[in-house]
Write a protein that holds these residues in place. Sequence first.
Motif, PDB file in Angstrom:
ATOM      1  N   GLY A  29       0.794  -1.142   0.017  1.00 32.87           N
ATOM      2  CA  GLY A  29      -0.001   0.010   0.135  1.00 32.87           C
ATOM      3  C   GLY A  29       0.748   1.255  -0.004  1.00 32.87           C
ATOM      4  N   ASP A  30       2.300   1.359  -0.180  1.00 32.61           N
ATOM      5  CA  ASP A  30       2.929   2.267  -0.307  1.00 32.61           C
ATOM      6  C   ASP A  30       2.526   3.074  -1.550  1.00 32.61           C
ATOM      7  N   ILE A  31       2.462   4.523  -1.083  1.00 39.88           N
ATOM      8  CA  ILE A  31       1.984   5.491  -1.973  1.00 39.88           C
ATOM      9  C   ILE A  31       2.920   6.915  -1.702  1.00 39.88           C
ATOM     10  N   TYR A  32       3.285   7.470  -2.624  1.00 39.75           N
ATOM     11  CA  TYR A  32       4.300   8.529  -2.327  1.00 39.75           C
ATOM     12  C   TYR A  32       3.622   9.857  -3.196  1.00 39.75           C
ATOM     13  N   GLU A  33       4.153  11.101  -2.870  1.00 37.81           N
ATOM     14  CA  GLU A  33       3.638  12.404  -3.015  1.00 37.81           C
ATOM     15  C   GLU A  33       4.697  13.182  -3.473  1.00 37.81           C
ATOM     16  N   SER A  34       4.413  14.242  -4.424  1.00 33.67           N
ATOM     17  CA  SER A  34       5.362  15.193  -4.515  1.00 33.67           C
ATOM     18  C   SER A  34       4.906  16.645  -4.917  1.00 33.67           C
ATOM     19  N   GLU A  35       5.287  17.594  -4.404  1.00 32.02           N
ATOM     20  CA  GLU A  35       4.721  18.806  -4.567  1.00 32.02           C
ATOM     21  C   GLU A  35       5.207  19.580  -5.377  1.00 32.02           C
ATOM     22  N   GLN A  36       6.013  18.880  -6.474  1.00 26.20           N
ATOM     23  CA  GLN A  36       6.802  19.408  -7.601  1.00 26.20           C
ATOM     24  C   GLN A  36       6.185  18.963  -8.724  1.00 26.20           C
ATOM     25  N   GLY A  37       6.045  19.820  -9.604  1.00 30.33           N
ATOM     26  CA  GLY A  37       5.688  19.541 -11.388  1.00 30.33           C
ATOM     27  C   GLY A  37       6.948  19.056 -11.722  1.00 30.33           C
ATOM     28  N   SER A  38       7.012  18.359 -13.049  1.00 31.07           N
ATOM     29  CA  SER A  38       7.955  17.954 -13.725  1.00 31.07           C
ATOM     30  C   SER A  38       7.992  17.906 -15.141  1.00 31.07           C
ATOM     31  N   HIS A  39       9.068  17.675 -15.683  1.00 28.20           N
ATOM     32  CA  HIS A  39       9.042  17.476 -17.244  1.00 28.20           C
ATOM     33  C   HIS A  39       8.958  16.069 -17.650  1.00 28.20           C
ATOM     34  N   ALA A  40       9.368  15.115 -16.911  1.00 30.66           N
ATOM     35  CA  ALA A  40       9.444  13.939 -17.247  1.00 30.66           C
ATOM     36  C   ALA A  40       9.492  13.034 -16.060  1.00 30.66           C
ATOM     37  N   PHE A  41       9.148  11.697 -16.385  1.00 31.61           N
ATOM     38  CA  PHE A  41       9.085  10.587 -15.263  1.00 31.61           C
ATOM     39  C   PHE A  41       9.929   9.281 -15.717  1.00 31.61           C
ATOM     40  N   ARG A  74       9.130   2.404 -20.984  1.00 32.64           N
ATOM     41  CA  ARG A  74       8.083   3.529 -21.195  1.00 32.64           C
ATOM     42  C   ARG A  74       8.175   4.355 -20.217  1.00 32.64           C
ATOM     43  N   SER A  75       9.252   5.610 -20.295  1.00 31.68           N
ATOM     44  CA  SER A  75       9.034   6.753 -19.590  1.00 31.68           C
ATOM     45  C   SER A  75       7.879   7.757 -20.002  1.00 31.68           C
ATOM     46  N   PHE A  76       7.828   8.567 -19.464  1.00 30.95           N
ATOM     47  CA  PHE A  76       6.474   9.682 -19.694  1.00 30.95           C
ATOM     48  C   PHE A  76       7.485  11.065 -19.767  1.00 30.95           C
ATOM     49  N   VAL A  77       7.373  11.720 -20.950  1.00 28.68           N
ATOM     50  CA  VAL A  77       8.045  12.985 -21.223  1.00 28.68           C
ATOM     51  C   VAL A  77       6.871  13.941 -21.738  1.00 28.68           C
ATOM     52  N   GLY A  78       6.493  14.809 -20.744  1.00 28.31           N
ATOM     53  CA  GLY A  78       5.705  15.657 -20.900  1.00 28.31           C
ATOM     54  C   GLY A  78       5.520  16.812 -19.471  1.00 28.31           C
ATOM     55  N   THR A  79       5.170  17.845 -19.687  1.00 26.93           N
ATOM     56  CA  THR A  79       4.999  18.596 -18.341  1.00 26.93           C
ATOM     57  C   THR A  79       3.729  18.124 -17.338  1.00 26.93           C
ATOM     58  N   VAL A  80       4.049  17.794 -16.208  1.00 32.07           N
ATOM     59  CA  VAL A  80       2.953  17.278 -15.425  1.00 32.07           C
ATOM     60  C   VAL A  80       2.895  18.490 -14.210  1.00 32.07           C
ATOM     61  N   PHE A 137      13.108  17.824 -13.792  1.00 32.72           N
ATOM     62  CA  PHE A 137      12.690  19.265 -13.498  1.00 32.72           C
ATOM     63  C   PHE A 137      13.165  20.165 -14.659  1.00 32.72           C
ATOM     64  N   THR A 138      13.887  19.431 -15.633  1.00 35.70           N
ATOM     65  CA  THR A 138      14.132  20.260 -16.951  1.00 35.70           C
ATOM     66  C   THR A 138      13.801  19.598 -18.054  1.00 35.70           C
ATOM     67  N   PRO A 139      13.311  20.244 -19.237  1.00 41.67           N
ATOM     68  CA  PRO A 139      12.769  19.618 -20.404  1.00 41.67           C
ATOM     69  C   PRO A 139      13.801  18.629 -20.850  1.00 41.67           C
ATOM     70  N   LEU A 140      13.520  17.295 -21.436  1.00 38.19           N
ATOM     71  CA  LEU A 140      14.308  16.383 -22.083  1.00 38.19           C
ATOM     72  C   LEU A 140      13.495  15.921 -23.521  1.00 38.19           C
ATOM     73  N   PRO A 141      14.412  15.978 -24.501  1.00 30.89           N
ATOM     74  CA  PRO A 141      13.698  15.136 -25.591  1.00 30.89           C
ATOM     75  C   PRO A 141      13.097  13.798 -25.315  1.00 30.89           C
ATOM     76  N   SER A 142      13.990  13.078 -24.600  1.00 35.76           N
ATOM     77  CA  SER A 142      13.390  11.656 -24.443  1.00 35.76           C
ATOM     78  C   SER A 142      14.427  10.917 -23.486  1.00 35.76           C
ATOM     79  N   ILE A 143      13.976   9.824 -22.742  1.00 38.74           N
ATOM     80  CA  ILE A 143      14.495   8.956 -21.785  1.00 38.74           C
ATOM     81  C   ILE A 143      14.562   7.803 -22.156  1.00 38.74           C
ATOM     82  N   VAL A 144      15.548   6.945 -22.079  1.00 39.62           N
ATOM     83  CA  VAL A 144      15.665   5.473 -22.025  1.00 39.62           C
ATOM     84  C   VAL A 144      15.964   4.921 -20.794  1.00 39.62           C
TER      85      VAL A 144
END
Lengths: 278, 117
Positions: A29-41, A74-80, A137-144
Amino acid sequence: MSYPQPSSNAAVLGGSDFFRLNTRLVSPGDIYESEQGSHAFAIGPDSDIANVNVFYYDPASPASMNTFQISPDRSFVGTVNSRVTENYQTPSPIPGRVLFAPADLYNPFYRPTALGYSNVNDSISFITPILDVVQYFTPLPSIVPQRIDKTYEIERVEARGNAGNGVGWIVVPAWGRKSGTFLFKNCYTVDLDVTLYGVKLGISANQSVAPSLAFISTTVENTLMALTTQIPGDTTLYTYRMSVSGQYDYFLMRYEAASILGTGFGATTHIILSDDAL
Amino acid sequence: MPPAANLRAAANASFLNCSNQFAVGALKTALADFVTQGIVDFPDAVANNRPVGNWFVPIQSLSTSMNASLAFTLSQLDEAANLVFRICMAGDAIQTAGLITAPQAAALLAAYNANIV
Protein backbone atom coordinates in the motif's frame (compact mmCIF):
# COMPACT_ATOMS: atom_id res chain seq x y z
CA MET A 1 8.03 3.31 2.61
CA SER A 2 10.31 5.21 4.93
CA TYR A 3 8.61 7.81 7.11
CA PRO A 4 8.63 10.66 6.50
CA GLN A 5 9.13 10.01 2.81
CA PRO A 6 11.88 11.85 0.90
CA SER A 7 10.70 15.27 -0.27
CA SER A 8 11.07 16.56 -3.81
CA ASN A 9 10.98 20.11 -2.38
CA ALA A 10 14.48 19.64 -0.99
CA ALA A 11 15.78 18.64 -4.42
CA VAL A 12 14.33 21.78 -5.98
CA LEU A 13 15.59 24.06 -3.21
CA GLY A 14 19.00 22.48 -3.58
CA GLY A 15 19.12 23.34 -7.26
CA SER A 16 18.99 19.78 -8.55
CA ASP A 17 17.38 19.17 -11.93
CA PHE A 18 15.85 15.90 -10.78
CA PHE A 19 14.32 14.22 -7.73
CA ARG A 20 14.99 10.58 -7.16
CA LEU A 21 12.73 8.55 -4.91
CA ASN A 22 14.85 5.54 -4.04
CA THR A 23 13.33 3.59 -1.18
CA ARG A 24 12.60 0.07 0.02
CA LEU A 25 8.95 -0.85 0.02
CA VAL A 26 7.35 -1.63 3.35
CA SER A 27 3.87 -2.51 2.18
CA PRO A 28 1.94 -3.09 -1.05
CA GLY A 29 0.00 0.00 0.00
CA ASP A 30 2.95 2.38 -0.22
CA ILE A 31 2.04 5.62 -2.03
CA TYR A 32 4.31 8.63 -2.44
CA GLU A 33 3.67 12.29 -3.15
CA SER A 34 5.46 15.21 -4.72
CA GLU A 35 4.60 18.88 -4.45
CA GLN A 36 6.75 19.61 -7.49
CA GLY A 37 5.71 19.47 -11.10
CA SER A 38 8.11 17.96 -13.60
CA HIS A 39 8.97 17.57 -17.26
CA ALA A 40 9.42 13.80 -17.27
CA PHE A 41 9.11 10.66 -15.19
CA ALA A 42 11.18 7.49 -15.49
CA ILE A 43 11.98 4.30 -13.63
CA GLY A 44 15.31 4.68 -11.83
CA PRO A 45 18.24 2.34 -12.39
CA ASP A 46 17.98 0.48 -9.07
CA SER A 47 14.26 -0.26 -9.14
CA ASP A 48 12.99 -3.78 -8.53
CA ILE A 49 9.49 -2.52 -9.25
CA ALA A 50 8.99 -2.38 -13.01
CA ASN A 51 5.65 -0.61 -13.33
CA VAL A 52 4.67 2.55 -11.45
CA ASN A 53 1.37 4.44 -11.59
CA VAL A 54 1.53 8.23 -11.56
CA PHE A 55 -1.63 10.12 -10.53
CA TYR A 56 -1.85 13.87 -11.18
CA TYR A 57 -4.29 16.75 -11.08
CA ASP A 58 -6.25 17.22 -14.29
CA PRO A 59 -9.49 19.23 -14.03
CA ALA A 60 -10.86 17.62 -17.20
CA SER A 61 -10.73 14.08 -15.78
CA PRO A 62 -13.01 12.21 -13.34
CA ALA A 63 -12.54 13.59 -9.81
CA SER A 64 -9.90 15.89 -11.38
CA MET A 65 -7.38 13.05 -11.51
CA ASN A 66 -5.59 11.56 -14.46
CA THR A 67 -3.01 8.80 -14.52
CA PHE A 68 -0.29 7.17 -16.57
CA GLN A 69 2.07 4.29 -16.02
CA ILE A 70 5.82 4.20 -16.47
CA SER A 71 8.02 1.15 -16.89
CA PRO A 72 11.58 0.29 -17.98
CA ASP A 73 10.27 0.26 -21.55
CA ARG A 74 8.14 3.37 -21.30
CA SER A 75 9.06 6.65 -19.59
CA PHE A 76 6.78 9.70 -19.71
CA VAL A 77 8.03 12.92 -21.25
CA GLY A 78 5.73 15.91 -20.86
CA THR A 79 4.99 18.63 -18.35
CA VAL A 80 2.99 17.46 -15.34
CA ASN A 81 2.09 20.23 -12.93
CA SER A 82 1.65 19.68 -9.23
CA ARG A 83 -1.40 21.85 -8.42
CA VAL A 84 -1.20 22.17 -4.67
CA THR A 85 -3.49 25.21 -4.70
CA GLU A 86 -6.27 23.12 -6.25
CA ASN A 87 -8.00 20.09 -4.77
CA TYR A 88 -8.90 16.73 -6.19
CA GLN A 89 -12.68 16.29 -6.20
CA THR A 90 -12.87 14.10 -3.13
CA PRO A 91 -15.47 14.53 -0.34
CA SER A 92 -12.75 16.05 1.88
CA PRO A 93 -10.13 18.21 0.18
CA ILE A 94 -6.86 16.66 -0.96
CA PRO A 95 -4.49 19.08 -2.74
CA GLY A 96 -3.49 18.28 -6.31
CA ARG A 97 -0.06 16.85 -5.53
CA VAL A 98 1.53 14.34 -7.90
CA LEU A 99 1.15 10.85 -6.46
CA PHE A 100 3.00 7.70 -7.43
CA ALA A 101 2.65 4.10 -6.34
CA PRO A 102 3.85 0.71 -7.56
CA ALA A 103 1.52 -0.90 -10.08
CA ASP A 104 3.20 -4.25 -9.51
CA LEU A 105 1.81 -6.35 -6.73
CA TYR A 106 4.07 -6.88 -3.74
CA ASN A 107 2.98 -8.86 -0.71
CA PRO A 108 5.40 -9.55 2.16
CA PHE A 109 2.75 -11.80 3.72
CA TYR A 110 2.83 -14.23 0.79
CA ARG A 111 3.48 -17.80 1.85
CA PRO A 112 3.71 -20.72 -0.62
CA THR A 113 1.04 -22.77 1.12
CA ALA A 114 0.00 -24.48 -2.11
CA LEU A 115 3.56 -25.84 -2.35
CA GLY A 116 3.43 -27.28 1.16
CA TYR A 117 4.85 -24.34 3.13
CA SER A 118 4.69 -24.98 6.88
CA ASN A 119 4.19 -22.02 9.18
CA VAL A 120 5.72 -24.04 12.00
CA ASN A 121 8.76 -25.72 10.48
CA ASP A 122 9.74 -23.70 7.42
CA SER A 123 11.60 -20.39 7.13
CA ILE A 124 11.05 -17.80 4.41
CA SER A 125 13.11 -14.72 3.55
CA PHE A 126 12.31 -11.91 1.12
CA ILE A 127 14.63 -9.66 -0.83
CA THR A 128 12.78 -6.43 -0.03
CA PRO A 129 12.00 -4.65 -3.31
CA ILE A 130 13.35 -1.19 -4.06
CA LEU A 131 11.20 1.47 -5.69
CA ASP A 132 13.30 3.90 -7.72
CA VAL A 133 11.50 6.68 -9.60
CA VAL A 134 13.06 9.80 -11.12
CA GLN A 135 11.24 13.11 -11.60
CA TYR A 136 13.03 15.50 -14.00
CA PHE A 137 12.69 19.27 -13.55
CA THR A 138 14.19 20.30 -16.90
CA PRO A 139 12.80 19.51 -20.37
CA LEU A 140 14.23 16.40 -21.99
CA PRO A 141 13.74 15.21 -25.57
CA SER A 142 13.46 11.57 -24.51
CA ILE A 143 14.58 9.15 -21.82
CA VAL A 144 15.68 5.54 -22.03
CA PRO A 145 15.22 4.33 -18.45
CA GLN A 146 17.51 1.31 -18.46
CA ARG A 147 17.52 -0.63 -15.19
CA ILE A 148 20.74 -2.18 -14.02
CA ASP A 149 21.21 -5.91 -14.07
CA LYS A 150 20.56 -6.96 -10.48
CA THR A 151 22.93 -9.36 -8.77
CA TYR A 152 21.95 -11.24 -5.64
CA GLU A 153 24.48 -13.23 -3.61
CA ILE A 154 22.57 -15.49 -1.26
CA GLU A 155 24.81 -17.26 1.21
CA ARG A 156 22.58 -17.72 4.22
CA VAL A 157 19.83 -20.26 3.57
CA GLU A 158 18.30 -22.25 6.37
CA ALA A 159 17.79 -25.45 4.41
CA ARG A 160 16.31 -27.15 7.46
CA GLY A 161 13.82 -24.36 8.21
CA ASN A 162 13.13 -23.03 11.70
CA ALA A 163 12.68 -26.31 13.48
CA GLY A 164 15.53 -28.33 12.04
CA ASN A 165 13.19 -30.54 10.06
CA GLY A 166 11.64 -28.04 7.69
CA VAL A 167 12.40 -26.31 4.41
CA GLY A 168 14.06 -22.99 3.58
CA TRP A 169 12.45 -20.58 1.08
CA ILE A 170 13.92 -17.44 -0.53
CA VAL A 171 11.84 -14.91 -2.48
CA VAL A 172 13.49 -12.62 -5.06
CA PRO A 173 11.85 -9.74 -7.02
CA ALA A 174 11.14 -10.64 -10.66
CA TRP A 175 8.96 -7.78 -11.93
CA GLY A 176 9.69 -7.02 -15.57
CA ARG A 177 12.81 -9.16 -15.75
CA LYS A 178 13.29 -10.86 -19.10
CA SER A 179 16.33 -13.04 -18.52
CA GLY A 180 18.62 -14.25 -15.80
CA THR A 181 20.88 -16.95 -14.44
CA PHE A 182 20.60 -18.88 -11.20
CA LEU A 183 23.72 -20.68 -10.00
CA PHE A 184 23.11 -23.10 -7.12
CA LYS A 185 25.99 -24.70 -5.22
CA ASN A 186 25.78 -27.27 -2.44
CA CYS A 187 28.48 -26.56 0.12
CA TYR A 188 27.02 -28.94 2.68
CA THR A 189 28.46 -32.40 3.30
CA VAL A 190 25.02 -33.92 2.64
CA ASP A 191 22.66 -33.90 -0.33
CA LEU A 192 20.65 -30.73 -0.99
CA ASP A 193 17.37 -30.47 -2.91
CA VAL A 194 16.71 -27.19 -4.76
CA THR A 195 13.64 -26.13 -6.75
CA LEU A 196 12.89 -22.84 -8.52
CA TYR A 197 9.41 -21.43 -9.10
CA GLY A 198 7.98 -18.36 -10.80
CA VAL A 199 5.16 -16.74 -8.81
CA LYS A 200 2.38 -14.53 -10.14
CA LEU A 201 0.65 -12.96 -7.15
CA GLY A 202 -3.10 -12.70 -6.80
CA ILE A 203 -5.22 -10.87 -4.24
CA SER A 204 -6.41 -13.69 -2.06
CA ALA A 205 -5.59 -14.95 1.41
CA ASN A 206 -6.23 -18.56 0.58
CA GLN A 207 -4.87 -20.02 -2.63
CA SER A 208 -6.81 -23.26 -2.16
CA VAL A 209 -10.22 -21.58 -2.01
CA ALA A 210 -12.81 -23.49 -4.03
CA PRO A 211 -14.04 -21.90 -7.25
CA SER A 212 -17.28 -20.03 -6.78
CA LEU A 213 -19.59 -17.73 -8.65
CA ALA A 214 -17.38 -14.84 -7.61
CA PHE A 215 -14.13 -14.06 -9.34
CA ILE A 216 -11.08 -15.19 -7.43
CA SER A 217 -7.72 -13.53 -7.92
CA THR A 218 -5.48 -16.53 -7.47
CA THR A 219 -1.76 -16.69 -6.90
CA VAL A 220 -0.06 -18.96 -9.46
CA GLU A 221 3.18 -20.80 -8.79
CA ASN A 222 4.88 -22.32 -11.82
CA THR A 223 7.86 -24.67 -11.62
CA LEU A 224 10.79 -23.27 -13.58
CA MET A 225 13.49 -25.69 -12.44
CA ALA A 226 12.23 -29.03 -11.18
CA LEU A 227 13.50 -30.43 -7.90
CA THR A 228 17.20 -31.10 -8.34
CA THR A 229 19.20 -33.15 -5.87
CA GLN A 230 22.74 -31.88 -5.51
CA ILE A 231 25.41 -34.09 -4.03
CA PRO A 232 28.00 -32.32 -1.85
CA GLY A 233 30.01 -29.85 -3.93
CA ASP A 234 27.56 -30.02 -6.84
CA THR A 235 26.79 -26.93 -8.93
CA THR A 236 23.59 -26.38 -10.97
CA LEU A 237 22.98 -23.57 -13.45
CA TYR A 238 19.48 -22.53 -14.55
CA THR A 239 18.99 -19.94 -17.29
CA TYR A 240 15.72 -17.99 -17.24
CA ARG A 241 14.21 -16.72 -20.48
CA MET A 242 10.90 -14.84 -20.42
CA SER A 243 10.03 -15.98 -23.94
CA VAL A 244 10.21 -19.61 -22.79
CA SER A 245 9.05 -19.50 -19.17
CA GLY A 246 6.78 -16.46 -18.85
CA GLN A 247 7.10 -13.38 -16.66
CA TYR A 248 6.55 -13.30 -12.89
CA ASP A 249 6.32 -11.15 -9.77
CA TYR A 250 8.65 -13.29 -7.72
CA PHE A 251 11.24 -15.99 -8.15
CA LEU A 252 10.81 -18.48 -5.33
CA MET A 253 13.55 -20.90 -4.35
CA ARG A 254 13.03 -23.95 -2.18
CA TYR A 255 15.95 -25.58 -0.34
CA GLU A 256 15.76 -28.82 1.59
CA ALA A 257 18.54 -30.88 3.13
CA ALA A 258 17.62 -34.24 4.59
CA SER A 259 20.08 -34.03 7.42
CA ILE A 260 22.62 -31.46 8.46
CA LEU A 261 24.76 -32.05 11.49
CA GLY A 262 25.30 -28.94 13.56
CA THR A 263 24.73 -25.38 12.48
CA GLY A 264 25.93 -23.68 9.32
CA PHE A 265 24.71 -22.45 6.00
CA GLY A 266 25.86 -24.34 2.97
CA ALA A 267 23.35 -23.53 0.23
CA THR A 268 24.85 -20.81 -1.93
CA THR A 269 22.99 -19.12 -4.77
CA HIS A 270 24.21 -16.45 -7.19
CA ILE A 271 21.53 -14.73 -9.26
CA ILE A 272 21.80 -12.19 -12.07
CA LEU A 273 18.58 -10.72 -13.49
CA SER A 274 18.32 -8.53 -16.57
CA ASP A 275 15.77 -6.54 -18.56
CA ASP A 276 17.38 -7.70 -21.80
CA ALA A 277 15.63 -10.60 -23.49
CA LEU A 278 17.74 -13.61 -24.42
CA MET B 1 -19.31 -12.38 2.98
CA PRO B 2 -18.73 -11.90 6.72
CA PRO B 3 -17.12 -8.63 7.85
CA ALA B 4 -13.34 -8.58 7.77
CA ALA B 5 -11.73 -8.92 11.20
CA ASN B 6 -8.77 -6.67 10.44
CA LEU B 7 -7.30 -4.58 7.64
CA ARG B 8 -5.03 -7.32 6.33
CA ALA B 9 -7.97 -9.71 6.04
CA ALA B 10 -9.95 -6.92 4.40
CA ALA B 11 -7.17 -6.43 1.86
CA ASN B 12 -6.97 -10.12 1.05
CA ALA B 13 -10.73 -10.30 0.57
CA SER B 14 -10.91 -7.16 -1.57
CA PHE B 15 -11.06 -8.97 -4.90
CA LEU B 16 -13.78 -11.32 -3.67
CA ASN B 17 -15.86 -8.53 -2.13
CA CYS B 18 -15.45 -6.16 -5.08
CA SER B 19 -16.46 -8.95 -7.46
CA ASN B 20 -19.62 -9.50 -5.41
CA GLN B 21 -20.45 -5.77 -5.70
CA PHE B 22 -19.57 -5.96 -9.38
CA ALA B 23 -21.97 -8.88 -9.91
CA VAL B 24 -24.95 -6.93 -8.58
CA GLY B 25 -24.03 -3.66 -10.29
CA ALA B 26 -23.21 -1.88 -7.04
CA LEU B 27 -19.47 -1.38 -7.39
CA LYS B 28 -19.61 2.30 -8.32
CA THR B 29 -21.79 3.17 -5.32
CA ALA B 30 -19.78 0.93 -3.00
CA LEU B 31 -16.54 2.71 -3.86
CA ALA B 32 -18.07 6.19 -3.59
CA ASP B 33 -19.64 5.41 -0.20
CA PHE B 34 -16.38 3.86 0.99
CA VAL B 35 -14.54 7.08 0.17
CA THR B 36 -17.20 9.30 1.73
CA GLN B 37 -17.21 7.36 4.98
CA GLY B 38 -13.49 6.60 5.15
CA ILE B 39 -11.90 9.91 4.20
CA VAL B 40 -13.25 11.90 7.17
CA ASP B 41 -10.90 10.15 9.57
CA PHE B 42 -7.81 10.98 7.50
CA PRO B 43 -7.70 14.79 7.10
CA ASP B 44 -4.96 15.82 4.72
CA ALA B 45 -3.62 18.52 7.03
CA VAL B 46 -2.04 15.79 9.14
CA ALA B 47 0.90 14.48 7.10
CA ASN B 48 0.84 11.06 8.79
CA ASN B 49 -2.65 10.46 7.36
CA ARG B 50 -1.54 10.80 3.75
CA PRO B 51 -0.21 7.26 3.16
CA VAL B 52 -3.86 6.22 3.55
CA GLY B 53 -5.62 9.44 2.55
CA ASN B 54 -3.89 9.73 -0.83
CA TRP B 55 -5.44 6.41 -1.91
CA PHE B 56 -8.91 7.96 -1.75
CA VAL B 57 -8.01 10.06 -4.81
CA PRO B 58 -7.73 7.21 -7.37
CA ILE B 59 -10.64 5.34 -5.74
CA GLN B 60 -12.85 8.42 -6.05
CA SER B 61 -11.68 8.95 -9.62
CA LEU B 62 -12.44 5.35 -10.55
CA SER B 63 -15.88 5.54 -9.01
CA THR B 64 -16.64 8.80 -10.81
CA SER B 65 -15.51 7.35 -14.13
CA MET B 66 -17.82 4.33 -13.87
CA ASN B 67 -21.07 4.22 -15.73
CA ALA B 68 -24.04 4.26 -13.36
CA SER B 69 -25.57 1.33 -15.22
CA LEU B 70 -24.48 -2.28 -14.80
CA ALA B 71 -21.96 -1.93 -17.61
CA PHE B 72 -18.80 -1.99 -15.51
CA THR B 73 -15.84 -3.58 -17.18
CA LEU B 74 -13.59 -6.35 -15.91
CA SER B 75 -10.66 -3.96 -15.97
CA GLN B 76 -12.59 -1.63 -13.65
CA LEU B 77 -13.17 -4.54 -11.29
CA ASP B 78 -9.45 -5.34 -11.34
CA GLU B 79 -8.59 -1.73 -10.66
CA ALA B 80 -11.14 -1.40 -7.86
CA ALA B 81 -9.95 -4.55 -6.09
CA ASN B 82 -6.35 -3.48 -6.48
CA LEU B 83 -6.97 0.00 -5.03
CA VAL B 84 -9.01 -1.33 -2.10
CA PHE B 85 -6.31 -3.94 -1.44
CA ARG B 86 -3.66 -1.24 -1.34
CA ILE B 87 -5.48 1.23 0.91
CA CYS B 88 -6.18 -1.54 3.42
CA MET B 89 -2.56 -2.71 3.34
CA ALA B 90 -1.42 0.91 3.73
CA GLY B 91 -3.64 1.30 6.79
CA ASP B 92 -2.29 -1.92 8.27
CA ALA B 93 1.33 -0.89 7.66
CA ILE B 94 1.17 2.67 8.96
CA GLN B 95 -0.77 1.64 12.04
CA THR B 96 2.04 -0.84 12.73
CA ALA B 97 4.50 2.01 12.18
CA GLY B 98 2.59 4.16 14.65
CA LEU B 99 1.61 6.89 12.21
CA ILE B 100 -2.12 6.49 12.66
CA THR B 101 -4.10 5.51 15.73
CA ALA B 102 -5.98 2.30 16.36
CA PRO B 103 -9.34 4.16 16.15
CA GLN B 104 -8.36 5.49 12.71
CA ALA B 105 -7.50 2.00 11.51
CA ALA B 106 -10.76 0.75 12.99
CA ALA B 107 -12.64 3.52 11.17
CA LEU B 108 -11.08 2.49 7.86
CA LEU B 109 -12.03 -1.11 8.51
CA ALA B 110 -15.57 -0.04 9.43
CA ALA B 111 -15.88 1.91 6.16
CA TYR B 112 -14.73 -1.20 4.29
CA ASN B 113 -17.14 -3.53 6.09
CA ALA B 114 -20.05 -1.13 5.66
CA ASN B 115 -19.56 -0.53 1.94
CA ILE B 116 -17.29 -3.06 0.24
CA VAL B 117 -18.39 -6.29 1.97
